[in-house]
Design an enzyme around this catalytic site. Structure first.
Site: not given
Length: 709
Positions: A127, A76-77, A228, A131
């Site tokens: 995503h 993620d991210d 991540h 955010h």
């Protein structure tokens, strides 16, 4: 076209900064995270189901599990320029695939990493762009987040994706009444929501062994593993992969994409046509904004060094200069008492010329005055002739420009020392005497006087007053000590006539003839010094338009003079010394520093809008305090009242921006090969002579006052 190019440049710069703020989540940032809520509206089959939720179509939402011995590694991210490549290297090393849930902001900033993910067989999911917690957002904002996220993927890798993971999501049993509507709405837009079933908790950096343990499913179950690749130090994640991948492969697990695990078609859809080009244009614009910001940050660092270096040099060297000239017994040499010639070039100066000439008549040093009328159409020469003043001659010539008028005056001058002034300037009685005393040193070829703003009552006049005292006169003290005075001001300067003849007189090659001839003096081996007590009061522009015209000519002319004398950098002797000391300092402090100085205010504005506000304000105020200290010291040296410094903060905010645009326009003119004509400023005659001189008529000196053709 005069203002169009600078305006377009500023608009483009502003747009780039806004785009950067947009991409860095500084404009639409929403950092709220909703606490847990009840689960009354969430179906039991979803809460007890698998990590993949398909709410597409009109049927009931369904959940899907990952088959046994299948692991879907998700990150993620990202992407992150430091950690994502290392994660990809680990996956490639062990022939594993994974799913990267990327933010649109990072995807647009690092498009090459998105392309690498796709090229190496990994899947990419959305995503959101910035955010945010989507449970706080409207349907319109959710649509915008998804669309912008897709736009970044289209531009980076030419694909769209059907995979989605909400920010701040967790397991299926954590879905509540606030985020369930989001999942259903996103499903109605054609997306499959992928949560996780095994959380490595790598974001806590608990250690490699703990990450591996947390990520490993029990009893051979399939799982979506949450990791991540961005958001901080991910070195433990990378190291854990080097253990986790071979260990789980040894237990019979395979690392696959989500659609592979579900035996479904690829989540990626190629895009073509206008959608592809829109994505590429967006990514390209983001890249430009990123590089522009990098350049601006570099420029801010440069201007910071230049500001502190200049202020440090000015304070130290001005102190040494003041100590030298005020030392007991200091003399330039034998006192200069010989008469001098004062040349006043005049073009349409009817409002000022009488005050100028009368101030010269009050001089306590013997002089002759030559008013060179450069084709005036307003009767300037007639006004001087009608005054019938002794030792004043009027020389008429067709309009040829200021250098031509000065050279004509030099040819008619009777004395070896020539003082030059503008037709809108008045001298104090002691000005000429103070100005010529340095010629007691035979090495001195030119002397700069202390030009001061006479009409300082208006705000724009006060700003120029500060600039003259601090920016010009403090600079001259510094350059005097360093032996590289760049400019003898046209308002008050003196030259040794033999020195002028050796350098070819006043050149017409540039629009800054005073800077040009000063540099020529240095290169010819003459000393050029500053006489701070030789004060002259000049009429500064009283409108923005007039100020713009004057400074545009000064800036462009200074660039011309630097370019004309550029070979001095490589020469030997006095010319080389000036070229390797004077030219770099002039280029840095008079051209580069003013061009970059507004970056201080640009980042002030940017920091106020996007943060960190407090640090930004403190830094800006720190620079202002340094400027205020230098200005106060300069005012003290010039024996000026400090009351005008009240407007210094406003000057820094507004006046500096005007000077920046003027310098930018000069750069554009120079780079495009444009030419700038001499621009005459409108005068009011507001600056009066220190003392009146009675009109004399019919005296014997009339022979000295006859016009010269």
């Amino acid at each position: 076209m005069r203002y169009l190019l600078p305006l377009l440049f500023l608009v483009a710069l502003f747009a780039m900064l806004m785009l950067r703020g947009y991409v860095h989540n500084e404009i639409l940032a929403d950092h709220r995270i909703r606490p847990d809520a009840s689960t009354d509206t969430v179906p039991e089959r979803i809460l007890d189901g698998g990590p993949v939720i398909d709410a597409r179509g009109t049927g009931k939402p369904t959940s899907l599990d990952i088959p046994k011995h299948k692991l879907v590694l998700t990150f993620d991210d990202g992407p992150d320029p430091t950690w994502t490549p290392k994660v990809l290297d680990q996956l490639k090393k062990y022939h594993a695939h994974g799913v990267f849930f990327v933010t649109g902001a990072n995807a647009a900033r690092y498009p090459d990493l998105i392309k690498r993910m796709v090229d190496e067989g990994h899947e990419v999911g959305l995503h959101t762009f910035n955010h945010p917690d989507l449970s706080y957002q409207s349907h319109a904002r959710i649509d915008w987040e998804l669309a912008q996220n897709q736009l970044a993927l289209e531009g980076a890798a030419g694909i769209r994706t059907s995979l989605f993971r909400p920010p701040y999501s967790s397991f299926a049993d954590a879905i509540d009444d606030k985020n369930w509507p989001v999942i259903k709405y996103v499903g109605s837009r054609g997306y499959i929501t992928a949560l996780d079933s095994t959380d490595s908790e790598d974001w806590q950096r608990p250690g490699i062994k703990t990450i591996v343990k947390n990520a490993t499913p029990k009893h051979g179950k399939g799982a979506i593993v949450l990791m991540h690749d961005s958001g901080g130090d991910r070195s433990q994640t990378v190291a854990a992969l080097d253990t986790f991948l071979p260990e789980l492969q040894g237990k019979g697990y395979t690392f696959v994409n989500l659609t592979e695990a579900l035996n479904a078609p690829s989540a990626h859809t190629p895009v073509t046509g206008m959608d592809l080009w829109k994505g590429k244009a967006f990514v390209f614009a983001v890249q430009v904004s990123e590089h522009t910001t990098d350049v601006l940050v570099g420029g801010l660092a440069v201007i910071g060094v230049l500001v502190f270096a200049r202020f440090g040099l000015m304070l130290i060297l001005s102190f040494l200069h003041a100590r030298k000239v005020r030392a007991r017994g200091f003399r330039w040499g034998p006192e200069v008492i010989e008469p001098v010639s004062v040349i006043v070039p005049a073009y349409n100066e009817r409002e000022c010329i009488a005050n100028t000439v009368r101030s010269l008549m009050a001089s306590d040093h013997p002089i002759e005055v030559l008013v060179v009328d450069d084709g005036s159409t307003d009767g300037t020469a007639d006004i001087v002739e009608a005054m019938w003043l002794p030792n004043v001659r009027v020389i008429r010539q067709p309009n040829g420009g200021k250098p031509s008028a000065l050279n004509n005056g030099i040819r008619h001058a009777r004395y070896d020392i020539v003082v030059m002034m503008d037709g809108d300037t008045v001298f104090e009685p002691s000005t000429v005497r103070e100005l010529v005393q340095p010629f007691g040193d035979p090495k001195v070829g030119a002397v700069a006087g202390n030009a001061k703003v006479g009409n300082r009552d208006s705000l724009i006049g006060a700003w120029q007053h500060i600039e003259y005292v601090m920016g010009f006169n403090l600079d001259r003290r510094m350059y005097d000590v360093l032996g590289c005075m760049p400019t003898i001001p046209g308002a008050v300067g003196a030259f040794r006539r033999t020195a002028l003849e050796r350098v070819g007189g006043i050149s017409e090659d540039t629009l800054a003839e005073d800077t040009d001839v000063t540099m020529a003096m240095h290169r010819d081996g003459w000393r050029v010094v500053y006489a701070e007590n030789a004060r002259a009061w000049t009429e500064a522009p009283e409108s923005v338009q007039q100020l713009w015209s004057q400074r545009y000519r000064w800036s462009y002319g200074t660039m011309q003079a630097i370019w004309k004398h550029r070979r001095a950098v490589f020469e030997r002797g006095p010319s080389g010394r000036f070229g390797r000391v004077g030219l770099p300092l002039v280029s840095l402090f008079m051209v580069l520093a003013p061009l970059l100085a507004p970056l201080i205010d640009v980042f002030l504005l940017y920091g106020l809008v996007f943060g960190p506000t407090q640090k930004t304000v403190v830094a800006w105020l720190g620079v202002l305090v340094i400027q205020l200290v230098c200005a106060a010291y300069a005012f003290r040296l010039d024996r000026e009242r400090l009351t005008h410094l009240v407007s210094l903060p406003l000057q820094q905010v507004l006046y500096r921006q005007l000077m920046y645009v003027v310098l930018l326009q000069s750069w554009i003119t120079a780079l495009t090969g444009g030419r700038l004509r001499w621009q005459k400023l409108r005068r009011t005659g507001a600056v009066e002579a220190p003392g009146g001189i009675p009109t004399q008529r019919g005296s014997k000196e009339n022979i000295d006052r006859r016009p010269v053709a």
